[in-house]
Design an enzyme around this catalytic site. Sequence first.
Site, PDB file in Angstrom:
ATOM      1  CB  CYS A 282      17.615 -35.901  63.136  1.00  0.00           C
ATOM      2  SG  CYS A 282      18.778 -35.007  62.955  1.00  0.00           S
TER       3      CYS A 282
ATOM      4  CG  HIS B 215      19.379 -39.138  62.332  1.00  0.00           C
ATOM      5  ND1 HIS B 215      19.190 -38.928  61.546  1.00  0.00           N
ATOM      6  CD2 HIS B 215      18.919 -39.787  62.277  1.00  0.00           C
ATOM      7  CE1 HIS B 215      17.596 -38.858  61.619  1.00  0.00           C
ATOM      8  NE2 HIS B 215      17.905 -40.474  62.269  1.00  0.00           N
TER       9      HIS B 215
ATOM     10  CG  HIS C 184      14.501 -40.775  62.562  1.00  0.00           C
ATOM     11  ND1 HIS C 184      15.302 -41.471  61.593  1.00  0.00           N
ATOM     12  CD2 HIS C 184      13.625 -42.445  62.371  1.00  0.00           C
ATOM     13  CE1 HIS C 184      15.356 -41.963  60.752  1.00  0.00           C
ATOM     14  NE2 HIS C 184      13.894 -43.274  61.068  1.00  0.00           N
TER      15      HIS C 184
END
Length: 157
Positions: A71, A121, A133
Amino acid sequence: MTALNRVPSLMARAGTASALTLAAVGGSIVAPGLAPEAEAAAMGARALKVAASKKGAPYKWGATGPRRFDCSGLTLYSFKKAGKALPRTAAQQYNKTRHISVKNRKAGDLVFFHSGFGVYHVGIYAGKGKIWHAPKTGDVVRLEKIWTRRVWYGRVN
């Protein structure tokens, strides 16, 4: 010599106190704070395009591209290609952004997912409640609806 070409030499002679007055020579007025916002928006838009171009790239923990990403590796890579260096991890990236509210978010801003006070994240806001993402092992870079309200937003300056 045009008026715009004279501005730097005029500013050097006049000093910074007259900078706003001299900025009007070219026919426009420079308002403090607006240029950085426009630059941040343009950079975010470029980073968003880079992230979207990586659609389908496999997730790999610790990867920063150009063919595999985790990520924060995707956000790092996307902003680097847009002209801005970011730190490596999602938490470090959060600490380097200007924190903004949900109502002030714009496409190209970073979206940080958190549990309590810890960021776990990150993705790039694409507008309409969606992010680009790199989700998790076994998945690929993709556009997805934000699935929780436990997010913070940050703008890269």
